[in-house]
Design an enzyme around this catalytic site. Structure first.
Site, PDB file in Angstrom:
ATOM      1  N   THR A 192       0.837  -1.264  -0.195  1.00  0.00           N
ATOM      2  CA  THR A 192      -0.354  -0.020  -0.020  1.00  0.00           C
ATOM      3  C   THR A 192       0.934   0.923  -0.159  1.00  0.00           C
ATOM      4  OG1 THR A 192      -0.291  -0.140   2.106  1.00  0.00           O
ATOM      5  CG2 THR A 192      -1.971  -0.796   1.025  1.00  0.00           C
TER       6      THR A 192
ATOM      7  N   GLU B 246      -5.506  -3.740  -1.852  1.00  0.00           N
ATOM      8  CA  GLU B 246      -5.991  -5.109  -0.597  1.00  0.00           C
ATOM      9  C   GLU B 246      -7.777  -5.609  -1.667  1.00  0.00           C
ATOM     10  OE1 GLU B 246      -5.146  -2.055   2.119  1.00  0.00           O
ATOM     11  OE2 GLU B 246      -5.761  -1.689   0.682  1.00  0.00           O
TER      12      GLU B 246
ATOM     13  N   LYS C 137     -15.526  18.202   9.874  1.00  0.00           N
ATOM     14  CA  LYS C 137     -16.564  18.628  11.218  1.00  0.00           C
ATOM     15  C   LYS C 137     -16.519  20.131  11.763  1.00  0.00           C
ATOM     16  CE  LYS C 137     -18.833  15.770  14.602  1.00  0.00           C
ATOM     17  NZ  LYS C 137     -19.142  14.952  15.283  1.00  0.00           N
TER      18      LYS C 137
ATOM     19  N   TRP D 237     -21.194  18.210   9.819  1.00  0.00           N
ATOM     20  CA  TRP D 237     -20.113  17.350   8.948  1.00  0.00           C
ATOM     21  C   TRP D 237     -20.094  17.814   7.584  1.00  0.00           C
ATOM     22  CZ3 TRP D 237     -16.414  14.265  10.737  1.00  0.00           C
ATOM     23  CH2 TRP D 237     -16.862  13.201  11.760  1.00  0.00           C
TER      24      TRP D 237
END
Length: 581
Positions: free
Chosen positions: A230, A373, A483, A488
């Site tokens: 990754t 993945e 936030k 949000w």
């Protein structure tokens, strides 16, 4: 058995002797109905099908036997048939034996998209070694970490890239050989006994005769075939260890009709690097289908890529949004009429970018979603038959979604607080989790196990919705949500409306600390060359589209946005910049 232990126990002909074909396993006898310990009055029984393992060797063998006349073209300057590629791959198999590379050993590659790299993608896993494609854009620190962590035995490196990695050689004592791949450059090669010439190595031996599948029969299709790390944006890079089974099943997924649907009539051009999950699996899929391959080499110059798509009559191509954006100014200067599918991935494709391609070519950029993945493709976008009667506005909205999961891939969204599964109503937002036969079940050497749920699903870190038809729409990365004042704000949605301005080429929205509201959005914007668009004009453009408290506190204009080694936007770099005094 862990992936690490699987790699360790594989045995092979490290001394150069060709292994004897393993005997085919006889099918097991069916269980007798009603045998003790079996459920039900009739019991259960095995089918009587041959237990032949799924192997990457079969992809090579099929291409060699059925599609030997098809071509692999590199950078428009080299054209070889699959028969010639197979011959080189056979020679490479014997060369790996002569170098004493044991089965199960990791073989690193540090190279661009060209024919020799493709041959390594075939020969290494087909001969029971493990292909480790190294991201050439990583820092020296990360490169050293993953080569050491993988314990690479041999590394194949492009001549032009040798100065990037050779200074690390003495800090990587496990690497016994550095094999230099010719790439047209005249970069000086240090005098060192560890350095070998690829073409001399291949030419010095004869290709072995016979069937790849018979010579390298797998005892278990779950043996490791590839290792990809990754990008390490949230910690040290983690190794994802693919198996022969997962790779072949993912390969077949790229052939699924109605999604990517690779076929024998296609000409496939992976612009996405081979080090990125083997170019999204497109080369394996192309060879399995019998499609021709076009590899762009080491150049991402827009004129070079457009010329290749035109002259090679490319039908399917895959690239990150940044690349597709770079081609826009010259789209109408080339004949790209052969294209039928343009895949975008790595980050969200702005709807305006996709619609620009649809207007110019009649072919939008098709969203794909995935991760290292997930091998890496988990979902494919686009409209379906039921959308034929939809309005154009509705179809644009569908094309903007990340898409529906590929066959064999399961997705769900769960409440971040409780872990409970949320409804598929297109409104509920939760963490996206994924499971399937080409989805990782753990990381190499068991690091990062908190990335998986107790029942074995992969935690993606993405927040998403799923509607009743299974369409997946990303809302944001969990770490990218803003936030502000207890409410949000989705950075992705805000980026989408800003990107709808005709002068915006790229945009990234991040949270900046704020003493009153805790966090406030800031937009980093790249404008088209020559644009005089101001922050005020952008603000007026988006004001009707979002809530007032979503409006960015600032627009920061940049010539280019920072990127990770895989070409994704690096919001962490922007956040560091925003926090700097």
């Amino acid at each position: 058995m862990s992936d690490e232990s699987r790699v360790a126990i594989v045995t092979g002909a490290a001394d150069g002797n060709r292994p004897e074909p393993a005997p085919r396993r006889a099918p097991r006898a069916p269980r007798a109905p009603g045998a003790p310990g079996e459920a039900g009055t009739l019991g259960v029984m095995d089918g009587l099908m041959q237990p032949r393992p799924l192997t990457i060797a079969h992809i090579l063998e099929r291409a060699e036997r059925l599609h030997a006349h098809k071509h692999v073209t590199t950078a428009g300057t080299e054209r070889l048939t699959y028969a010639e590629v197979a011959d080189h791959t056979r020679r490479l198999a014997t060369a790996l034996d002569r170098l004493g590379v044991p089965a199960g050993a990791r073989v690193g590659t540090f190279a661009g998209n060209h024919r020799r790299h493709l041959e390594l993608c075939l020969a290494v896993p087909a001969t029971k070694r493990v292909l480790h494609t190294i991201n050439i854009r990583l820092s020296a620190e990360h490169i050293e970490y993953i080569v050491d962590h993988a314990e690479d035995d041999v590394v194949f490196v492009d001549r032009g890239l040798l100065p990037r990695i050779w200074p690390s050689a003495d800090r990587l004592p496990r690497v016994r050989h550095w094999v230099v791949l010719p790439d047209g450059s005249d970069m000086a090669i240090p005098a060192d006994p560890r350095i070998l010439d690829h073409d001399e190595l291949i030419a010095s031996g004869d290709p072995f005769a016979g069937s790849f599948e018979d010579a390298f029969t797998l005892e278990d299709e779950n043996l490791a075939s590839g290792l990809c790390y990754t990008s390490g944006t949230t910690g040290p890079p983690k190794g994802v260890l693919y198996s022969h089974r997962s790779t072949v099943l993912h390969c077949l997924g790229t052939l699924a009709a109605g999604l990517i649907g690779l076929s024998e009539s296609d000409v496939v051009m992976p612009i996405v690097p081979l080090f990125h999950a083997t170019a999204w699996g497109l080369p394996y899929g192309a060879m399995m289908a019998g499609a021709s391959l076009v590899l762009p080499g080491g150049s991402a110059d827009p004129a070079h890529l457009l010329r290749l798509i035109e002259t090679e009559r490319v039908t399917v191509a895959g690239a990150v949004p940044t690349v597709w954006t770079s081609l826009v100014p010259d789209l109408r200067s080339y004949d790209l009429s052969a294209t039928r599918c343009l895949l975008g991935g790595g980050s969200a494709v702005p709807p305006a970018l996709s619609e620009t391609y649809r207007a110019a070519l009649g072919v939008p950029i098709t969203h794909s979603w995935g991760m290292t993945e997930v091998s890496p493709v988990g979902a494919i976008g686009g409209t379906r038959t039921r959308h034929r009667e939809a309005t154009e506005e509705q179809r644009v909205a569908v094309r903007a979604a990340q898409g529906q999961p590929m066959p064999l891939v399961n997705v769900r969204i769960v409440d971040v607080e409780t872990g409970g599964e949320l409804p598929r109503d297109g409104h509920a937002v939760g963490e996206l989790q994924v499971a399937g036969p080409w989805v990782a079940g753990g990381y190499f050497r068991a690091e990062g196990e908190d990335g998986f749920t107790g029942d074995g699903w992969l935690r993606t870190g993405d927040l998403a919705t799923i509607d009743a038809e299974g369409y997946l729409r990303l809302v944001d990365r969990m770490e990218d949500l803003i936030k502000s004042g207890g409410e949000w704000i989705s950075s992705i949605e805000l980026e989408t409306v800003i990107a709808s301005h005709p002068d915006v080429v790229e945009v990234a929205v991040i949270a900046r600390p704020d003493p009153r509201w805790a966090e406030r959005p800031v937009a980093y914007v790249v404008l088209r060359d020559g644009s005089a668009t101001t922050a005020g004009q952008l603000l007026r453009h988006i004001t009707p589209m979002v809530a007032k408290w979503w409006l960015p506190d600032a627009f920061v204009f940049m010539s280019a946005l920072p990127r990770t080694g895989t070409g994704k936007l690096s919001k962490s770099a922007l956040r560091d910049s925003a926090r700097a005094p």
